[in-house]
Design a protein around this motif. Structure first.
Motif, mmCIF file in Angstrom:
data_model
loop_
_atom_site.group_PDB
_atom_site.id
_atom_site.type_symbol
_atom_site.label_atom_id
_atom_site.label_comp_id
_atom_site.label_asym_id
_atom_site.label_seq_id
_atom_site.Cartn_x
_atom_site.Cartn_y
_atom_site.Cartn_z
ATOM 1 N N PHE A 1 65.746 50.536 12.837
ATOM 2 C CA PHE A 1 66.638 49.499 13.368
ATOM 3 C C PHE A 1 67.583 49.023 12.267
ATOM 4 C CE2 PHE A 1 67.834 45.290 14.883
ATOM 5 C CZ PHE A 1 67.920 45.442 16.256
ATOM 6 N N GLU A 2 68.887 48.979 12.583
ATOM 7 C CA GLU A 2 69.898 48.502 11.632
ATOM 8 C C GLU A 2 70.555 47.257 12.209
ATOM 9 O OE1 GLU A 2 72.663 51.514 10.530
ATOM 10 O OE2 GLU A 2 71.113 52.989 10.046
ATOM 11 N N PRO A 3 70.069 46.062 11.891
ATOM 12 C CA PRO A 3 70.619 44.824 12.466
ATOM 13 C C PRO A 3 72.113 44.690 12.192
ATOM 14 C CG PRO A 3 68.557 44.405 11.311
ATOM 15 C CD PRO A 3 68.959 45.798 10.961
ATOM 16 N N SER A 4 72.888 44.500 13.255
ATOM 17 C CA SER A 4 74.339 44.421 13.098
ATOM 18 C C SER A 4 74.947 43.163 13.705
ATOM 19 C CB SER A 4 74.992 45.653 13.729
ATOM 20 O OG SER A 4 74.585 45.794 15.079
ATOM 21 N N GLY A 5 74.164 42.398 14.458
ATOM 22 C CA GLY A 5 74.662 41.168 15.053
ATOM 23 C C GLY A 5 73.502 40.316 15.519
ATOM 24 N N ALA A 6 73.700 38.991 15.554
ATOM 25 C CA ALA A 6 72.613 38.090 15.934
ATOM 26 C C ALA A 6 73.178 36.816 16.537
ATOM 27 C CB ALA A 6 71.746 37.746 14.724
ATOM 28 N N VAL A 7 72.394 36.198 17.436
ATOM 29 C CA VAL A 7 72.723 34.886 17.973
ATOM 30 C C VAL A 7 71.416 34.163 18.286
ATOM 31 C CG1 VAL A 7 72.871 35.639 20.395
ATOM 32 C CG2 VAL A 7 74.159 33.632 19.645
ATOM 33 N N TRP A 8 71.372 32.865 18.007
ATOM 34 C CA TRP A 8 70.187 32.068 18.323
ATOM 35 C C TRP A 8 70.275 31.611 19.769
ATOM 36 C CZ3 TRP A 8 65.473 31.330 16.773
ATOM 37 C CH2 TRP A 8 64.736 30.239 17.270
ATOM 38 N N HIS A 9 69.225 31.892 20.543
ATOM 39 C CA HIS A 9 69.172 31.479 21.943
ATOM 40 C C HIS A 9 68.267 30.255 22.035
ATOM 41 C CE1 HIS A 9 68.899 31.424 26.229
ATOM 42 N NE2 HIS A 9 69.509 32.597 26.387
ATOM 43 N N ALA A 10 68.883 29.073 22.150
ATOM 44 C CA ALA A 10 68.121 27.825 22.141
ATOM 45 C C ALA A 10 67.199 27.717 23.344
ATOM 46 C CB ALA A 10 69.075 26.633 22.092
ATOM 47 N N GLY A 11 67.642 28.193 24.507
ATOM 48 C CA GLY A 11 66.829 28.087 25.705
ATOM 49 C C GLY A 11 65.563 28.920 25.652
ATOM 50 N N ARG A 12 65.626 30.061 24.966
ATOM 51 C CA ARG A 12 64.474 30.947 24.860
ATOM 52 C C ARG A 12 63.757 30.802 23.528
ATOM 53 N NH1 ARG A 12 65.358 34.882 29.024
ATOM 54 N NH2 ARG A 12 64.018 36.460 28.065
ATOM 55 N N ASN A 13 64.346 30.005 22.620
ATOM 56 C CA ASN A 13 63.781 29.773 21.289
ATOM 57 C C ASN A 13 63.533 31.093 20.568
ATOM 58 O OD1 ASN A 13 63.031 27.833 19.352
ATOM 59 N ND2 ASN A 13 60.863 28.149 19.783
ATOM 60 N N ARG A 14 64.514 31.978 20.683
ATOM 61 C CA ARG A 14 64.414 33.312 20.091
ATOM 62 C C ARG A 14 65.739 33.689 19.433
ATOM 63 N NH1 ARG A 14 59.966 32.279 21.462
ATOM 64 N NH2 ARG A 14 58.429 33.561 22.596
ATOM 65 N N LEU A 15 65.661 34.626 18.511
ATOM 66 C CA LEU A 15 66.845 35.198 17.890
ATOM 67 C C LEU A 15 67.128 36.535 18.579
ATOM 68 C CD1 LEU A 15 68.893 34.804 15.511
ATOM 69 C CD2 LEU A 15 67.393 36.331 14.183
ATOM 70 N N ILE A 16 68.322 36.676 19.140
ATOM 71 C CA ILE A 16 68.721 37.929 19.770
ATOM 72 C C ILE A 16 69.460 38.764 18.721
ATOM 73 C CG2 ILE A 16 69.846 38.993 21.735
ATOM 74 C CD1 ILE A 16 67.611 36.919 22.391
ATOM 75 N N VAL A 17 68.974 39.991 18.502
ATOM 76 C CA VAL A 17 69.537 40.860 17.472
ATOM 77 C C VAL A 17 69.873 42.207 18.094
ATOM 78 C CG1 VAL A 17 69.225 41.777 15.142
ATOM 79 C CG2 VAL A 17 67.961 39.741 15.834
ATOM 80 N N VAL A 18 71.010 42.789 17.703
ATOM 81 C CA VAL A 18 71.391 44.126 18.164
ATOM 82 C C VAL A 18 71.563 45.037 16.956
ATOM 83 C CG1 VAL A 18 72.500 43.244 20.248
ATOM 84 C CG2 VAL A 18 73.866 43.556 18.173
ATOM 85 N N ASP A 19 71.554 46.370 17.225
ATOM 86 C CA ASP A 19 71.707 47.300 16.106
ATOM 87 C C ASP A 19 72.666 48.425 16.446
ATOM 88 O OD1 ASP A 19 69.508 50.068 15.655
ATOM 89 O OD2 ASP A 19 70.124 49.247 17.588
ATOM 90 N N ASP A 20 73.052 49.175 15.396
ATOM 91 C CA ASP A 20 74.033 50.244 15.528
ATOM 92 C C ASP A 20 73.560 51.356 16.452
ATOM 93 O OD1 ASP A 20 75.375 48.776 13.676
ATOM 94 O OD2 ASP A 20 75.054 50.137 11.997
ATOM 95 N N GLY A 21 72.261 51.442 16.687
ATOM 96 C CA GLY A 21 71.726 52.517 17.499
ATOM 97 C C GLY A 21 71.583 52.185 18.971
ATOM 98 N N GLY A 22 72.048 51.013 19.404
ATOM 99 C CA GLY A 22 72.048 50.688 20.818
ATOM 100 C C GLY A 22 70.890 49.848 21.308
#
Length: 381
Positions: free
Chosen positions: A57-78
């Motif tokens: 996994f190559e983390p390329s973007g992130a956003v904090w989701h307050a409603g789910r209390n989780r960090l959403i992360v995406v990577d270059d591999g889809g």
């Protein structure tokens, strides 16, 4: 000492060394970015550990989701991941070169994923683990040489800001139903910094955070581009940034996604204290401030007009107009009663006679609820 523990210690030592070198360089260099203001950080979701990121996994973007209390992360591999900083992971295979992720409604399950080559935005539902079918093509605007196109994406008061990695330019879009895209303007990055790799907007404080990978800096501005401050980053290979917003304290938690395969969590990052009531959701926008006023003019500077964003704490008689630098009314945008809430009005860069105004400095002025506020707008030739 086993091999895994030894490897962990070496990585930690390497991290501390990088931080020390950056801080020393920042202290010695005149002007520019200032020292990293938060703590030395901890890695979360480490690959190979229970609840950690998938292998490769190559983390390329992130956003904090307050409603789910989780960090959403995406990577270059889809891959799209929902990461619990305390441990735990859910992931889905969306496919494509994913470079960024943002959300409009912190209480909902929908996120917007920025895709590079071809550049665009895909709507993804965390509840179903699948795309919704809504997507927007940004290739007419976001194309960079050598696969340096869309690299950053964030949601700003009903609009989407997308960052071009190549030169750091920021593009402002209104993503509409049916895949329709309206390009509202383009703004150069602060101080001409290129390699824009991640963005995050905090609706409660109105601060836009942008990281520039090869410069190892995080730049804070207002949504209209007004520069606030710049810090040296503590790590390297920075590809995504997110923070926990609506902090009532003077600090919060900030996350940095690094495409070397790491996600770091930093405590004590300085922010302006924020009243939770100001950031409360109303539809897809934050609640209005307690006083009538203009929040911003986007884009600014502009060549083809600007969106005027303003707050009304209650129903009010409103006069909103564009004035020349000498004070002469150029264009009346609103003249009548409007309900309380957050509003936006479009100025198309023309005067009341329908003719384009000349290049120069103009002022947007709002009179409402017994107060007057104004913002400067620069019209480029």
């Amino acid at each position: 000492m086993n091999r895994e523990y030894s490897d962990l210690m070496q990585r930690a030592a390497h991290r501390l060394l990088i931080t020390a070198v950056l801080l020393q360089a920042a202290s010695a260099a005149p002007g520019g970015a200032t020292d990293w203001p938060a703590d030395s950080g901890v890695e979360i979701g480490r690959m190979g550990e229970p609840g950690g990121l998938p292998g490769g996994f190559e983390p390329s973007g992130a956003v904090w989701h307050a409603g789910r209390n989780r960090l959403i992360v995406v990577d270059d591999g889809g891959i799209v991941c929902e990461l619990n900083p305390a441990g735990g992971l859910v992931s889905w295979d969306l496919g494509g070169d994913l470079e960024a992720v943002t959300l409009a409604d912190p209480a909902g399950s929908i996120v917007f994923v920025g895709v590079e080559n071809p550049d665009g935005v895909v709507e993804f539902d965390l509840a179903t683990g699948a795309p919704t079918g809504n997507a927007w093509d940004l290739t007419p605007w976001l194309q960079g040489p050598g696969n340096q196109g869309l690299e950053a994406l964030t949601f700003v008061d009903g609009l989407f800001y997308a960052g071009l990695q190549d030169n750091g330019d920021l593009f402002i879009f209104d993503l509409q139903a049916g895949g329709s895209v309206q390009h509202l303007g383009t703004r150069a990055s602060h101080d001409g910094r290129d390699d824009l790799s991640g963005m995050h907007y905090d609706a409660c404080t109105g601060v836009l955070y942008a990281i520039h990978d090869s410069h190892d800096v995080i730049v804070e501005t207002l949504a209209d581009g007004t520069f606030l401050r710049e810090y040296d980053l503590a790590g390297d290979n920075q590809e995504g940034v997110a923070l926990i917003g609506e902090s009532g304290d003077s600090t919060t938690t900030l996350f940095i996604a690094e495409d070397a395969g790491e996600v770091w969590q930093y405590g004590g990052y300085p922010v302006d204290p924020c009243s939770p009531s100001v950031g409360a959701a109303i539809g897809n926008e934050a609640a209005p401030s307690p006083a009538a006023g203009i929040r911003g003019c986007i884009p600014n500077p502009t060549r083809g007009g600007s969106w005027i964003r303003y707050d009304l704490p209650r129903a009010s008689e409103v006069v909103l107009g564009i004035h020349s630098a000498s004070g002469r009314m150029v264009r009346t945008l609103e003249d009548g009663t409007l309900p309380g809430g957050r509003h936006r009005s479009r100025w198309d860069g023309r005067n009341d006679a329908g003719r384009p105004v000349g290049a120069g400095v103009y002022f947007c002025r709002l009179r409402a609820d017994g107060t007057t506020s104004a913002r400067r707008i620069i019209v480029l030739p």
